[in-house]
Write an enzyme that holds these catalytic residues in place. Structure first.
Site, PDB file in Angstrom:
ATOM      1  N   ASP A  45       1.069  -1.601  -0.154  1.00  0.00           N
ATOM      2  CA  ASP A  45       0.071  -0.328   0.182  1.00  0.00           C
ATOM      3  C   ASP A  45       0.737   1.301  -0.172  1.00  0.00           C
ATOM      4  O   ASP A  45       2.084   1.458   0.748  1.00  0.00           O
ATOM      5  CB  ASP A  45      -0.901   0.258   1.295  1.00  0.00           C
ATOM      6  CG  ASP A  45      -2.165  -0.286   1.092  1.00  0.00           C
ATOM      7  OD1 ASP A  45      -2.451  -0.799  -0.063  1.00  0.00           O
ATOM      8  OD2 ASP A  45      -2.481  -0.946   2.108  1.00  0.00           O
ATOM      9  N   LYS A  67      -3.126   2.271  -2.669  1.00  0.00           N
ATOM     10  CA  LYS A  67      -4.640   2.303  -2.013  1.00  0.00           C
ATOM     11  C   LYS A  67      -4.344   4.294  -0.971  1.00  0.00           C
ATOM     12  O   LYS A  67      -4.054   3.976   0.134  1.00  0.00           O
ATOM     13  CB  LYS A  67      -4.810   1.703  -1.050  1.00  0.00           C
ATOM     14  CG  LYS A  67      -5.523   0.605  -2.006  1.00  0.00           C
ATOM     15  CD  LYS A  67      -6.222  -0.150  -0.484  1.00  0.00           C
ATOM     16  CE  LYS A  67      -7.966   0.639  -1.334  1.00  0.00           C
ATOM     17  NZ  LYS A  67      -8.639  -0.113  -0.271  1.00  0.00           N
ATOM     18  N   MET A 183      -8.559   8.904   9.226  1.00  0.00           N
ATOM     19  CA  MET A 183      -8.885   8.943   8.049  1.00  0.00           C
ATOM     20  C   MET A 183     -10.503  10.714   8.065  1.00  0.00           C
ATOM     21  O   MET A 183     -11.690  10.633   7.741  1.00  0.00           O
ATOM     22  CB  MET A 183      -9.534   8.271   7.668  1.00  0.00           C
ATOM     23  CG  MET A 183      -8.567   7.473   6.994  1.00  0.00           C
ATOM     24  SD  MET A 183      -9.590   5.722   5.972  1.00  0.00           S
ATOM     25  CE  MET A 183     -10.317   4.862   7.328  1.00  0.00           C
TER      26      MET A 183
END
Length: 532
Positions: A45, A67, A183
């Site tokens: 990732d 990602k 996030m």
């Protein structure tokens, strides 16, 4: 006739979901490192530190899953799932390297469900999750007996296809002492509003930590009422973690990571990759981000006839001198190749240019007889002359291209010196453009040089057409030299040497670099006081 077209005869692959940790490659588990070292396929990732890929065999297949939050993905989640299935069905050992921990907002369960549906074996290896890392590396204990005994991990980016949120904000607002939000940068204004609306004090301390545990880490603080504005003004972008709670107030006492003396400094290390590890480790320990641009590559010489003849006639020598770690390594490789071992040097005195070279000799069972006070070729020559070398035969295994000061000084003192090339320095390939681009964009704070050859090859690599062009390319870049010989070579190219240690060793160099930046930081804080 019997056919063997059974399911059991098909190759059996396996998928390992490995938590890469929050960013610092040193935080991966031993199990994760072992699996990387044996992987046949690695799917990694955006948040997995690229340095972890150095553990992977060069024969493995590397697949970037891409990602990256807020950007275009190289693969959809469905595409990643299919990658894992396809490679496992081909009998491959597949490592799925995921930032943080696979099962904490890492969508690891979705990938496992697909593997289970396809009947593929798997294993999950936990990783240090970003929440605990961000708090720890920002100097914030997410739990504390006097402040809170509860913590909640929350995503600020739920599945957009869901009709309703799974987060009970009205209960969460006052139900957990510490709240860590993954996030959550884009939705931070709405999150803080919900928490305040549901009873959390607007004065609750909040910290936002970007790129936790890496040299790019950056932390800002505020309160629930102010943190959105603070983040906007500081231009904090993902990846970042939001930490909410009274424990944030302890940061002023416990903060440690960002206070390290070299924190935020990008330092180029020009040693060979084989020799850079000690310097890199010590600089990183003090907070630096090290960029390894090896300016030399060490390889054997094409002709060993002089060295081989000297080894065969070793009894005729009084001294053997070692002026570098490479000289030790390649000389003993040749000694062993000819069928001898360290006993072949019995009765011959040895001298080493410095402590590190002497320690390297000790690994071969050789106790050094002479180490000069000054760890240079000149210092070694002076020490040998003082020990009366007139009439002595001296063997000097060294690089194919090297200075003549040491052998000339000894010859002038009446010794007979045999120079035996055992290795050569050649410029490495493939890093010139990246190094030059970083210099042009001002991405580098310091360049370190540990030998004259690293200087010469560095100048060749960056492609400066004149001393003026070289000075312009390195404008604003601090230059460090391990000793006076290296420093003299740097000055020959028209550059200034800012850092040179008193002790010409890696430890001495690191100490001098730390002292330089500490003084520079103090001067920035108190320019008037230090100018007198």
């Amino acid at each position: 006739m019997t056919t063997h077209n059974t399911k059991q005869d098909q190759p059996h692959g396996k998928v390992y979901l490995v938590g890469a940790g929050p960013g610092d490659p040193g935080l991966i588990t031993l199990r994760g490192k072992y699996l990387l070292e044996h992987a046949e396929v690695v799917v990694y990732d955006y948040l997995a530190n690229p340095k972890l890929l150095n553990y992977v065999p060069k024969t493995a297949e590397f697949i970037y899953a891409g990602k990256k939050g807020g950007g275009l993905h190289a693969f959809t989640q469905e595409g990643i799932n299919q990658l894992l299935v396809d490679h496992a069905k081909r009998g491959k050992m597949v490592v799925r390297l995921k930032g943080g921990d696979p099962f904490i907002f890492g969508r690891g369960a979705e990938e496992i469900e697909e593997l289970v549906a396809e009947g593929i074996d798997f294993e999950v290896v936990p990783g240090v999750t970003s929440a605990t890392a961000a708090a720890t590396y920002a100097g914030i204990p997410i739990t504390h007996r006097e402040h809170t005994a509860s913590v909640a991990f929350v995503t600020g980016h739920e599945d957009p296809t869901k009709k309703f949120s799974n987060i009970a904000w009205e209960k969460l607002a006052t139900g957990a002492g510490t709240i860590v939000i993954y996030m959550g940068i884009k939705t931070l204004p709405s999150i803080t509003k919900k928490l305040i609306d549901f009873g959390r004090s607007p004065d609750t301390p909040v910290a936002v930590v970007r790129w936790a545990s890496t040299p790019q880490q950056r932390s800002v603080e505020g309160t629930l009422a102010t943190i959105s504005e603070v983040v906007q003004q500081a231009d904090i972008k993902p990846p970042a973690l939001v930490i909410i709670g009274e424990v944030v107030s302890l940061r002023k006492t416990i903060d440690w990571f960002e206070k390290r003396p070299l924190f935020g400094k990008r330092i180029v290390v020009t040693r060979t990759r084989e020799q850079a590890s000690e310097l890199v480790a010590k600089l990183e320990e003090n907070g630096a981000e090290c960029l390894e641009f090896a300016t030399i590559h060490i390889e054997p010489v094409a002709d060993y006839r002089v060295c081989d003849q000297a080894i065969e006639q070793m009894r005729g020598f009084t001294w053997i001198l070692f002026t570098s770690l490479n000289a030790v390594t390649y000389f003993f490789q040749r000694l062993f190749h000819l069928g001898f071992d360290s006993r072949h040097l019995a009765g011959i005195k040895t001298a080493a240019v410095g402590k590190a070279t002497a320690e390297s000799l000790l690994q071969y069972g050789i106790q050094t007889d002479l180490i000069p006070e000054k760890f240079t070729g000149e210092g070694l020559a002076e020490a040998l002359v003082q020990s009366q070398v007139q009439g002595c035969r001296i063997l000097l295994p060294r690089a194919q291209e090297a200075g003549d000061l040491l052998p000339e000084t000894l010859n002038d003192a009446g010794a007979e010196v045999t120079i035996a090339p055992v290795y050569r320095n050649v410029p490495p390939q493939g890093v010139k453009d990246e190094l030059r681009d970083r210099l042009l964009h001002g991405d580098i704070d310091m360049v370190t040089f540990t030998s004259s050859s690293t200087v010469t090859n560095f100048v060749s690599m960056v492609g400066a057409s004149s001393p003026e062009a070289l000075q312009q390319l390195l404008a604003g870049v601090t230059v460090a030299a391990i000793g006076p010989v290296t420093a003299a070579t740097i000055r020959d190219y028209g550059l200034e040497v800012h850092v040179q240690p008193d002790q010409f060793t890696i430890n001495g160099m690191v100490s001098a670099i730390v002292a330089y930046f500490r003084e520079d930081k103090q001067q920035q804080k108190h320019p008037a006081a230090l100018s007198h």
